[in-house]
Every structure is written in structure tokens, then in C-alpha cells.
Design a protein around this motif. Structure first.
Motif, short mmCIF file in Angstrom:
data_model
loop_
_atom_site.label_atom_id
_atom_site.label_comp_id
_atom_site.label_asym_id
_atom_site.label_seq_id
_atom_site.Cartn_x
_atom_site.Cartn_y
_atom_site.Cartn_z
N ARG A 2 0.82 -1.21 0.00
CA ARG A 2 0.00 0.00 0.00
C ARG A 2 0.85 1.25 0.00
N ALA A 33 3.32 3.91 7.57
CA ALA A 33 1.86 4.01 7.49
C ALA A 33 1.30 4.81 8.66
N GLU A 36 1.94 8.42 8.00
CA GLU A 36 1.00 8.93 7.00
C GLU A 36 -0.37 9.19 7.62
N GLN A 37 -0.83 8.28 8.47
CA GLN A 37 -2.13 8.48 9.13
C GLN A 37 -2.10 9.70 10.03
N ALA A 40 -2.27 12.77 7.88
CA ALA A 40 -3.64 12.95 7.39
C ALA A 40 -4.53 13.48 8.51
N LEU A 152 -9.31 7.45 11.36
CA LEU A 152 -8.35 7.00 10.35
C LEU A 152 -7.84 5.58 10.59
N PRO A 153 -7.37 5.25 11.80
CA PRO A 153 -6.89 3.88 11.99
C PRO A 153 -7.99 2.83 11.82
N LEU A 155 -10.80 3.02 9.82
CA LEU A 155 -11.28 2.87 8.45
C LEU A 155 -10.16 2.58 7.45
N ALA A 156 -8.93 2.92 7.79
CA ALA A 156 -7.84 2.79 6.83
C ALA A 156 -7.30 1.38 6.69
N ASP A 157 -7.39 0.59 7.73
CA ASP A 157 -6.75 -0.73 7.67
C ASP A 157 -7.58 -1.79 6.96
N ARG A 177 -16.01 5.03 4.57
CA ARG A 177 -14.70 5.35 4.00
C ARG A 177 -14.83 6.46 2.97
N LEU A 181 -12.71 9.86 2.91
CA LEU A 181 -11.90 10.26 1.75
C LEU A 181 -12.33 11.63 1.23
#
Length: 196
Positions: A2, A33, A36-37, A40, A152-153, A155-157, A177, A181
């Protein structure tokens, strides 16, 4: 994958910074990662769930037939539908994938094929699954005032597709999600506009 980096590239980063004895490739990928989270999350600022949640909810009762739920998915283009009691209390959420899995399971157990199982969801047989039998019940929930960055953690994984928003035990919205986004895209666009 990813991250858009090959394992060899991550290994090279570890070697360049003399960290290969301390960290593995998976460790470095997780750190990147997480960074990045966090970045964001900073971009989202103080935005709360009530600012981005979907409010016009279509819900079903626990005794709704799977065919009714499938029709709602088709009609509205949703990927999740909350299941609520008479007072609007959240009981669970049905995801499109839940219906597909149920139809697949039925196909493997009792039907001659997947298509027949999908068709059986629409039949009048007594064995037709109800919403309560298909819904997911162990989802995290948040309040309207929950900071969006904290989602974020979740929904992102890939483990959660939507998070119900509850106020005094009643569902008042859902954050998907797509909602997250969209919020990130708006935030990025505002940031780019400020730099110009």
C-alpha cells in the motif's frame, strides 16, 4: 505494498540508516503508514464526525428480509445499512458483503450454485434470512463530537467499512470510507489553495 514501495526499497532504507538490526521491513512499513495516518489527521484538523457523517440514513428493522435489504442497496447505492430497533437504537449494520457471504454460504450448503443462492434470497421460503441474522454487531461506534482524525486507523486498515455515529444510544449518522476520503480531499484542496 500500500505504501508504493517494494520490500527491497524498504530494506535499502533500513540499511542506509543502519537500522536493519533493529527493525524489520514490516516494522518500517508500519511506521511509515502510522506517520502517514498522523499527517492525514493533522490535515483534518479539528473536524468532528458530525461535520462529515451521512445523516439521511436508510435503516431496516431486525426482521427485514434479506431481499428488502438487497433492494435498498440497489436503489440507493449504499454499501452499508444500519439495523435499528423501534426507538432508533443501533442493533448492527448490514454490509453488502454480508449478503454476498450469506448467499455464498447458502450456495455451498443447500443450493446447486451461487446464482441459485442469490435468487433464493428473493424467494418466499420460510428459511429466508432476516436482517438480524446477517448483520454485523461488533462494530466500533463514535459520538458526533468525535474527531474525524481518530477514525483514520479504524477505516484505513480495511477492517471496518463504516462507523455508526450514536447520540444517547440512538444512531444519528454513519461515517463511511467515502465520507472520510471526501473530507481528506476537501482538506487537501483547502491546504493547496492556501499555499498558492
Amino acid at each position: 505494498m500500500r505504501l508504493g514501495l517494494e520490500p527491497e526499497e524498504l530494506a535499502q532504507i533500513l540499511a542506509d540508516y543502519r537500522q536493519s538490526a533493529n527493525l524489520g521491513i514490516e516494522d518500517l512499513a508500519r511506521l511509515i503508514a502510522a506517520a502517514e495516518q498522523m499527517a492525514a489527521g493533522h490535515a483534518l484538523g479539528t473536524l468532528n464526525c458530525d461535520a462529515i457523517m451521512s445523516r439521511d440514513l436508510v435503516t431496516v428493522r431486525p426482521d427485514a428480509r434479506a431481499a428488502q435489504v438487497a433492494d435498498l442497496f440497489r436503489k440507493h447505492g449504499f454499501t452499508s445499512i444500519p439495523v435499528v430497533d423501534a426507538q432508533g437504537g443501533l442493533l448492527g449494520v448490514i454490509f453488502q458483503l454480508d449478503l454476498i457471504r450469506r448467499a455464498r454460504r447458502d450456495a455451498l450448503w443447500a443450493q446447486p450454485g451461487f446464482g441459485a443462492a442469490m435468487t433464493s434470497l428473493r424467494s418466499d421460503k420460510a428459511a429466508i434470512p432476516r436482517a438480524a441474522e446477517v448483520m454485523t454487531i461488533d462494530l466500533p461506534t463514535v459520538a458526533p463530537s468525535t474527531p474525524v482524525a481518530s477514525l483514520l486507523p479504524l477505516l484505513a486498515d480495511g477492517g471496518v467499512e463504516a462507523i455508526p455515529v450514536l447520540d444517547s444510544g440512538r444512531i444519528v449518522g454513519i461515517v463511511t470510507r467515502t465520507d472520510l476520503l471526501s473530507a481528506l480531499a476537501r482538506s487537501a484542496a483547502r491546504g493547496a489553495g492556501q499555499r498558492l
